[in-house]
Design a protein around this motif. Structure first.
Motif, PDB file in Angstrom:
ATOM      1  N   ASP A 145      18.085 -20.000   4.462  1.00  0.00           N
ATOM      2  CA  ASP A 145      19.344 -19.801   3.512  1.00  0.00           C
ATOM      3  C   ASP A 145      18.766 -19.907   2.043  1.00  0.00           C
ATOM      4  N   ILE A 146      19.529 -19.175   1.227  1.00  0.00           N
ATOM      5  CA  ILE A 146      19.224 -19.412  -0.315  1.00  0.00           C
ATOM      6  C   ILE A 146      20.318 -20.141  -1.056  1.00  0.00           C
ATOM      7  N   PHE A 147      19.938 -21.168  -1.911  1.00  0.00           N
ATOM      8  CA  PHE A 147      21.210 -21.573  -2.387  1.00  0.00           C
ATOM      9  C   PHE A 147      20.838 -21.557  -4.041  1.00  0.00           C
ATOM     10  N   GLN A 148      21.899 -21.696  -4.966  1.00  0.00           N
ATOM     11  CA  GLN A 148      21.746 -21.794  -6.226  1.00  0.00           C
ATOM     12  C   GLN A 148      22.105 -23.043  -6.717  1.00  0.00           C
ATOM     13  N   SER A 149      21.538 -23.987  -7.667  1.00  0.00           N
ATOM     14  CA  SER A 149      21.563 -25.010  -7.975  1.00  0.00           C
ATOM     15  C   SER A 149      23.081 -25.094  -8.814  1.00  0.00           C
ATOM     16  N   GLU A 150      23.819 -26.099  -8.581  1.00  0.00           N
ATOM     17  CA  GLU A 150      25.186 -26.223  -9.345  1.00  0.00           C
ATOM     18  C   GLU A 150      24.858 -26.450 -10.673  1.00  0.00           C
ATOM     19  N   GLN A 151      24.012 -27.312 -11.146  1.00  0.00           N
ATOM     20  CA  GLN A 151      23.533 -27.731 -12.325  1.00  0.00           C
ATOM     21  C   GLN A 151      23.195 -26.787 -13.311  1.00  0.00           C
ATOM     22  N   ASN A 152      22.090 -25.812 -12.691  1.00  0.00           N
ATOM     23  CA  ASN A 152      21.387 -24.959 -13.405  1.00  0.00           C
ATOM     24  C   ASN A 152      21.571 -23.604 -12.729  1.00  0.00           C
ATOM     25  N   GLU A 153      21.888 -22.597 -13.326  1.00  0.00           N
ATOM     26  CA  GLU A 153      22.016 -21.354 -12.813  1.00  0.00           C
ATOM     27  C   GLU A 153      20.749 -20.510 -12.586  1.00  0.00           C
TER      28      GLU A 153
ATOM     29  N   ASP B 180       8.552 -27.168  15.572  1.00  0.00           N
ATOM     30  CA  ASP B 180       9.828 -26.675  14.936  1.00  0.00           C
ATOM     31  C   ASP B 180       9.496 -27.085  13.333  1.00  0.00           C
ATOM     32  N   ILE B 181       9.741 -26.383  12.485  1.00  0.00           N
ATOM     33  CA  ILE B 181       9.345 -26.746  11.198  1.00  0.00           C
ATOM     34  C   ILE B 181      10.302 -26.521  10.121  1.00  0.00           C
ATOM     35  N   LYS B 182      10.735 -27.276   9.064  1.00  0.00           N
ATOM     36  CA  LYS B 182      11.931 -26.986   8.164  1.00  0.00           C
ATOM     37  C   LYS B 182      11.266 -27.178   6.850  1.00  0.00           C
ATOM     38  N   THR B 183      11.422 -26.344   5.913  1.00  0.00           N
ATOM     39  CA  THR B 183      10.788 -26.300   4.472  1.00  0.00           C
ATOM     40  C   THR B 183      11.963 -25.990   3.391  1.00  0.00           C
ATOM     41  N   ILE B 184      11.458 -26.381   2.149  1.00  0.00           N
ATOM     42  CA  ILE B 184      12.231 -25.995   1.031  1.00  0.00           C
ATOM     43  C   ILE B 184      11.472 -25.577   0.200  1.00  0.00           C
ATOM     44  N   SER B 185      11.572 -24.250  -0.572  1.00  0.00           N
ATOM     45  CA  SER B 185      10.756 -23.924  -1.723  1.00  0.00           C
ATOM     46  C   SER B 185      11.835 -23.863  -2.732  1.00  0.00           C
ATOM     47  N   ASN B 186      11.452 -24.377  -4.050  1.00  0.00           N
ATOM     48  CA  ASN B 186      12.249 -24.401  -5.227  1.00  0.00           C
ATOM     49  C   ASN B 186      11.646 -23.450  -6.258  1.00  0.00           C
ATOM     50  N   PHE B 187      12.568 -22.518  -6.818  1.00  0.00           N
ATOM     51  CA  PHE B 187      12.300 -21.563  -7.754  1.00  0.00           C
ATOM     52  C   PHE B 187      13.005 -21.700  -8.665  1.00  0.00           C
ATOM     53  N   ARG B 188      12.544 -21.084 -10.207  1.00  0.00           N
ATOM     54  CA  ARG B 188      13.214 -21.189 -11.391  1.00  0.00           C
ATOM     55  C   ARG B 188      12.799 -19.988 -12.086  1.00  0.00           C
ATOM     56  N   PHE B 189      13.773 -19.651 -12.562  1.00  0.00           N
ATOM     57  CA  PHE B 189      13.595 -18.253 -13.276  1.00  0.00           C
ATOM     58  C   PHE B 189      13.730 -18.809 -15.023  1.00  0.00           C
ATOM     59  N   ALA B 190      12.605 -18.479 -15.751  1.00  0.00           N
ATOM     60  CA  ALA B 190      12.044 -18.857 -16.890  1.00  0.00           C
ATOM     61  C   ALA B 190      12.839 -18.438 -17.867  1.00  0.00           C
ATOM     62  N   LYS B 191      13.933 -17.156 -17.807  1.00  0.00           N
ATOM     63  CA  LYS B 191      14.545 -16.628 -18.714  1.00  0.00           C
ATOM     64  C   LYS B 191      15.988 -16.820 -18.301  1.00  0.00           C
TER      65      LYS B 191
ATOM     66  N   GLY C 246      16.535  -9.511  -6.083  1.00  0.00           N
ATOM     67  CA  GLY C 246      15.335  -8.911  -5.542  1.00  0.00           C
ATOM     68  C   GLY C 246      14.095  -9.882  -5.514  1.00  0.00           C
ATOM     69  N   SER C 247      14.181 -10.867  -6.781  1.00  0.00           N
ATOM     70  CA  SER C 247      13.097 -11.662  -6.643  1.00  0.00           C
ATOM     71  C   SER C 247      12.918 -12.692  -5.579  1.00  0.00           C
ATOM     72  N   LEU C 248      14.486 -13.320  -5.316  1.00  0.00           N
ATOM     73  CA  LEU C 248      14.479 -14.165  -4.315  1.00  0.00           C
ATOM     74  C   LEU C 248      14.152 -13.697  -2.861  1.00  0.00           C
ATOM     75  N   TYR C 249      14.736 -12.369  -2.564  1.00  0.00           N
ATOM     76  CA  TYR C 249      14.490 -11.827  -1.395  1.00  0.00           C
ATOM     77  C   TYR C 249      13.093 -11.373  -1.163  1.00  0.00           C
ATOM     78  N   TYR C 250      12.503 -10.613  -2.290  1.00  0.00           N
ATOM     79  CA  TYR C 250      11.050  -9.778  -1.874  1.00  0.00           C
ATOM     80  C   TYR C 250       9.852 -10.517  -2.648  1.00  0.00           C
ATOM     81  N   SER C 251      10.241 -11.569  -3.259  1.00  0.00           N
ATOM     82  CA  SER C 251       9.059 -12.612  -3.654  1.00  0.00           C
ATOM     83  C   SER C 251       9.266 -13.920  -3.147  1.00  0.00           C
ATOM     84  N   GLY C 252      10.233 -14.540  -3.323  1.00  0.00           N
ATOM     85  CA  GLY C 252      10.503 -15.733  -2.912  1.00  0.00           C
ATOM     86  C   GLY C 252      10.509 -15.921  -1.540  1.00  0.00           C
ATOM     87  N   LEU C 253      11.012 -15.159  -0.558  1.00  0.00           N
ATOM     88  CA  LEU C 253      10.729 -15.229   0.788  1.00  0.00           C
ATOM     89  C   LEU C 253       9.367 -14.995   1.359  1.00  0.00           C
TER      90      LEU C 253
END
Length: 145
Positions: free
Chosen positions: A41-49, A71-82, A92-99
């Motif tokens: 799943d991909i989630f966007q922060s409510e505090q910072n878009e 059985d493994i569960k992980t979380i990766s946090n990403f940020r756009f600098a702009k 595209g960044s989330l699906y083809y770089s983040g995943l």
């Protein structure tokens, strides 16, 4: 040779939130290959878009038959600098770089953890990213209907 351009898409943190892993010794020859199940799943922060989270859940040999299981569960946090980036660029960044980044971290982590297992280091099989994304999108559409 080309000069690499810095991306505004940044991995900030990778965390393993759950891990169950083990090995069942083989008692007889089996042609049955365990299956790898994946959900994300991909989630966007409510505090910072500009902040996103990708959560992954991988399960292999859930029935705990012969060989390795996990059985493994992980979380990766990403940020756009702009700010104010095009939605297609963000997606595209989330699906083809983040995943792929998240999968690579999981792959390396599991290889390290299983390196001393009787069957040797476990390498996650190649994943058809395009099919994974399409399957997830189709599943999300079904849930909406």
């Amino acid at each position: 040779m080309y000069t690499a351009k810095n991306s505004p898409f940044r991995l900030k943190k990778f965390v393993v939130t759950h891990l169950e892993i083990g090995f069942v010794p083989k008692t007889k020859k089996s042609n049955q290959k365990p299956s790898l199940k994946i959900d994300f799943d991909i989630f966007q922060s409510e505090q910072n878009e500009n902040i996103f989270e990708i959560s992954f859940h991988l399960s292999y040999n859930k029935e705990k038959k012969q060989g390795i299981f996990y059985d493994i569960k992980t979380i990766s946090n990403f940020r756009f600098a702009k700010r104010n980036l095009d939605q297609d660029y963000i997606s595209g960044s989330l699906y083809y770089s983040g995943l792929p980044m998240s999968i690579s971290f999981i792959r390396a982590y599991l290889a390290q953890v299983t390196s001393s297992f009787p069957s040797g280091k476990h390498l996650i099989e190649s994943i058809d990213l395009h099919d994974l994304i399409q399957s997830k999108q189709a599943h999300n559409l079904e849930k909406l209907q």
